[in-house]
Structures are given as C-alpha cells and as structure tokens.
Design an enzyme around this catalytic site. Structure first.
Site, PDB file in Angstrom:
ATOM      1  N   ARG A 186      79.486  28.816  30.860  1.00 19.37           N
ATOM      2  CA  ARG A 186      78.678  28.448  32.030  1.00 19.37           C
ATOM      3  C   ARG A 186      78.150  27.030  31.898  1.00 19.37           C
ATOM      4  O   ARG A 186      78.187  26.238  32.853  1.00 19.37           O
ATOM      5  CB  ARG A 186      77.525  29.454  32.170  1.00 19.37           C
ATOM      6  CG  ARG A 186      76.554  29.122  33.290  1.00 19.37           C
ATOM      7  CD  ARG A 186      75.488  30.192  33.466  1.00 19.37           C
ATOM      8  NE  ARG A 186      74.690  30.438  32.275  1.00 19.37           N
ATOM      9  CZ  ARG A 186      73.667  31.291  32.221  1.00 19.37           C
ATOM     10  NH1 ARG A 186      73.329  31.992  33.288  1.00 19.37           N
ATOM     11  NH2 ARG A 186      72.993  31.463  31.104  1.00 19.37           N
ATOM     12  N   TYR A 239      66.059  25.997  24.990  1.00 20.45           N
ATOM     13  CA  TYR A 239      65.961  26.887  23.822  1.00 20.45           C
ATOM     14  C   TYR A 239      66.581  26.223  22.608  1.00 20.45           C
ATOM     15  O   TYR A 239      67.613  25.553  22.710  1.00 20.45           O
ATOM     16  CB  TYR A 239      66.735  28.189  24.076  1.00 20.45           C
ATOM     17  CG  TYR A 239      66.052  29.247  24.928  1.00 20.45           C
ATOM     18  CD1 TYR A 239      64.718  29.181  25.285  1.00 20.45           C
ATOM     19  CD2 TYR A 239      66.794  30.354  25.361  1.00 20.45           C
ATOM     20  CE1 TYR A 239      64.140  30.180  26.057  1.00 20.45           C
ATOM     21  CE2 TYR A 239      66.221  31.361  26.128  1.00 20.45           C
ATOM     22  CZ  TYR A 239      64.891  31.263  26.480  1.00 20.45           C
ATOM     23  OH  TYR A 239      64.325  32.248  27.245  1.00 20.45           O
ATOM     24  N   GLU A 360      63.861  44.236  30.926  1.00 20.70           N
ATOM     25  CA  GLU A 360      63.849  42.959  31.646  1.00 20.70           C
ATOM     26  C   GLU A 360      63.606  43.293  33.113  1.00 20.70           C
ATOM     27  O   GLU A 360      64.037  44.346  33.587  1.00 20.70           O
ATOM     28  CB  GLU A 360      65.199  42.253  31.450  1.00 20.70           C
ATOM     29  CG  GLU A 360      65.280  40.866  32.051  1.00 20.70           C
ATOM     30  CD  GLU A 360      66.578  40.146  31.648  1.00 20.70           C
ATOM     31  OE1 GLU A 360      66.880  40.076  30.443  1.00 20.70           O
ATOM     32  OE2 GLU A 360      67.281  39.681  32.557  1.00 20.70           O
TER      33      GLU A 360
END
Ligand code: 3EB
Length: 369
Positions: A186, A239, A360
């Site tokens: 991605r 991150y 989540e």
C-alpha cells in the site's frame, strides 16, 4: 417498512432529537431521506436480507454498493459493487448497504466494480490470492495502483475512506506477517502517486478475515476532505520500525463537509496510545481505551474544524471487531453502556492487525456544521 440508521433509540436524547442519518425505506423501495440528511450523497444502512430484497424488488436504483459479512456470503455477480467478506457476524445478520440520494451509475474497470453519483464514487475489489507470501505485497500494490488510477481518471480523485480485509493477517513467514506485507504494498502505491504523501492518506481499516484473499472497498469524492489525526495517538504513518518496514498509510479519520453537514469517517481504532498497544489481554480495558480514542478524535475535530460534534452521541453507524467471539456478550454490554444502545453496530469476528490486540472499533459521526 421503515429502516433507520438509528433504530432502538438509545439513551441519547441528542441522537434521537436529530434523526440524523435516517433513511426511510418506503414499501416502493425508494429511499426518502430525512430533511437534514439531504446534502449527504452517500450513507450507510445496515439492512436485513429481507429489507435489501425489498429495496431491489422496488427497482431501487440508488444503491451504491453492498458489503456482505458472514458465513454464507453470496458471490459477486453483475456489475454492481457487491463484496463478500468471510467474517462472522456476532448477534445479527445485516448487510452494509451504501445508499445514494442521487442517481447512480454502475461500471467496472478491470476487476474493480464501482458505482458513482454526482459527488462520490464507491468501489470494491476482491482478489483470491494467498496472503502469506511475498507476492501478496505486489498484489496489494497493484490493487491500490488500480484504485488510485480509477478514481483519478473518473474525476473522484479524493479518497475519503478505505476498508481492507484479508486472511491470515497475523501469520508470519520469512520474518514478516501479512499485515506488514500489506503495508509495504500500500505504501508503495501511495508513494508513487502522491507527492504530498502524508497529507493525502485517507481514513482506513485493515482487519483479518477467515478466508478469501484480499478484499478492498472505498469511498472517493470529487472534492477533498480533511484528513485528521488523533492527539492521543502517534500518526500511524510515523510509527517506528518495530511494527514493520513500511508504516501503515492511513489517517485517523477523514472529515467531509457535505452542504451543512460534517461527516467524519473514523478509521479502525484500537487500544493504542502513542504507538503502543495498551491493556494486553484485557478486552474490556482495550474497548474502553479504543472508545476513548474515538471520543477524543470527534471532540478534537469539532474544536479544530468548527463542526458541531459533541462526542460519542454523534456516531451514526459503527463496527466492532472482536478477535475472540467468546467476548461478544461482554463487549456488546460494555459498548451499549458507553456509546449507547441506539447506534446501529455490526459486531464482526476478525483478527486485529496487531497480534496483541483483541478489539477494534470504527464508525461514522455526523453533525451540522
Ligand atoms: C492502529 O491504529 C490499529 O493499516 O489501514 C487501524 C486502522 C489499524 C487502519 C490500516 C490499521 C489500519 O495501528 C490498526
């Protein structure tokens, strides 16, 4: 037949009073939006199979797409965007239906099925591929390259929200799990296409399905939204390397103003603060942390962007992902206590992309500007 996106009015008088997001599905099968919903060109409703069948029988031409989660999901046929995702639904069986208030045109481009109106393009793609080897990364890259090419050539260049589901998300091979391979593919597609990379990343979810290779669906618009970050969380695209060689390419939420309404597409949100997973092994505390993250995201968007959100009461639809179906009863009870019993929720069994996370949540919040 009357279907609303806020059935069983919950404890929130605010949610009830607004009638936000209500969609009346008349016997004729025509969606009649409530007055304050008029400017929003695409809305989600969670419908039973019977409700969806009635819509189709009525010759309903304003369905942008259907997402079927569950065991016995139908295969896609025809040119309508219709995606089957092998994730069991807990405590119900609803179809996620994207309804348009404007006339819809269906089309395909390669293996992407899509539908568009004057404002938005909804699309989906399914690839039956193994997700555990290196070729998965290339398949993800190609899928995103095709999606970006499609939305740009069709005049809907602004991705607002993307959903990603694939099998074996936590399975490691040769030092990488499938989620990390996904992130690499991605990243490469976005990096290639976007010069101002971070500022264009859409809201997203990436969750593990039981089988079925890769499934992606997305909403894109002619005009841009505002991508938002969460003050409690490090941006995922920043991150540190410990989570994978390429960071996850998504925004925490995307705000889109449609006329007088502000629609906030909230990404998959877990029990992460900073960049670290919190409350390992404790699904209740994880749910509480995730919901707090959502609340702060809504409130900070209200403050920065001048949209009239108050908090969790503005949520119109939600999904809750659970790794372990045994947690369903307790999660549902806690969710209804903290978020409310009035908001339509899909509870889905799926693996969270980090192996140490158990729940989540995601959703769409709406308020007047
Ligand atoms: C997180 O915050 C949890 O890779 O598209 C949430 C939403 C997560 C989207 C994605 C991942 C994605 O990092 C995981």
């Amino acid at each position: 037949m009357s279907v609303t996106t806020s059935k069983n009015p919950g404890p929130s008088a605010r949610r009830r009073a607004r009638g936000k997001g209500q969609i009346d599905v008349a016997a004729a099968g025509v969606a009649v939006p409530s007055a304050d919903s008029a400017p929003v060109p695409a809305r989600v409703a969670y419908l039973t199979q019977a409700e969806l069948a009635a819509l189709r029988r009525g010759g309903h031409s304003r369905i942008l797409g259907e997402v079927h989660f569950g065991d016995a999901v139908p295969g896609a046929t025809g040119s309508q965007p219709r995606l089957a995702i092998d994730m069991p639904q807990l405590g119900g069986a609803r179809v996620e239906v994207w309804l348009s208030e404007l006339p819809v045109v269906n089309a395909t481009a390669g293996d992407i099925r899509f539908a568009y109106n004057d404002e938005v393009l909804f699309g989906c793609v399914a690839h039956e591929i193994a997700t555990q080897d290196a070729a998965f990364e290339t398949a993800v890259y190609a899928t995103y390259r095709d999606i970006l090419q499609l939305v740009e050539t069709r005049g809907y260049p602004h991705l607002l929200r993307v959903w990603n589901y694939f099998s074996d998300i936590n399975s490691q091979r040769d030092g990488l799990d499938s989620y990390q391979r996904f992130c690499r593919g991605r990243f490469r597609a976005f990096e290639e296409r976007y010069s101002e990379f971070f500022s264009r990343l859409p809201a997203a979810s990436a969750v593990g399905a039981r089988s079925g290779g890769l499934r992606v669906y997305f909403l894109a618009a002619k005009t841009p939204g505002r991508h938002r970050e969460n003050p409690r969380q490090m941006s995922a695209y920043h991150y540190p390397l410990q989570y994978g060689p390429r960071s996850p390419s998504f925004a925490r939420a995307t705000l889109k103003r449609w006329g007088g309404r502000g629609v906030l597409y909230i990404s998959g949100t877990a029990s992460i603060t900073g960049h670290e997973s919190r409350h390992l092994g404790d699904f209740g505390a994880q749910l509480e942390e995730a919901v707090r993250n959502v609340e702060v995201l809504i409130q900070s968007t209200a403050a920065d962007e001048g949209v009239g959100y108050h908090g969790l009461a503005d949520l119109g639809v939600m999904k809750v992902y659970l790794r372990d179906p045994a947690h369903f009863g307790a999660v549902q009870a806690q969710f209804e206590k903290t978020v409310g019993a009035g908001v339509p929720v899909l509870y889905l069994q799926g693996d969270i992309c980090r192996a140490d996370l158990l729940v989540e949540v995601e959703g769409i919040a709406e308020a007047s500007i």
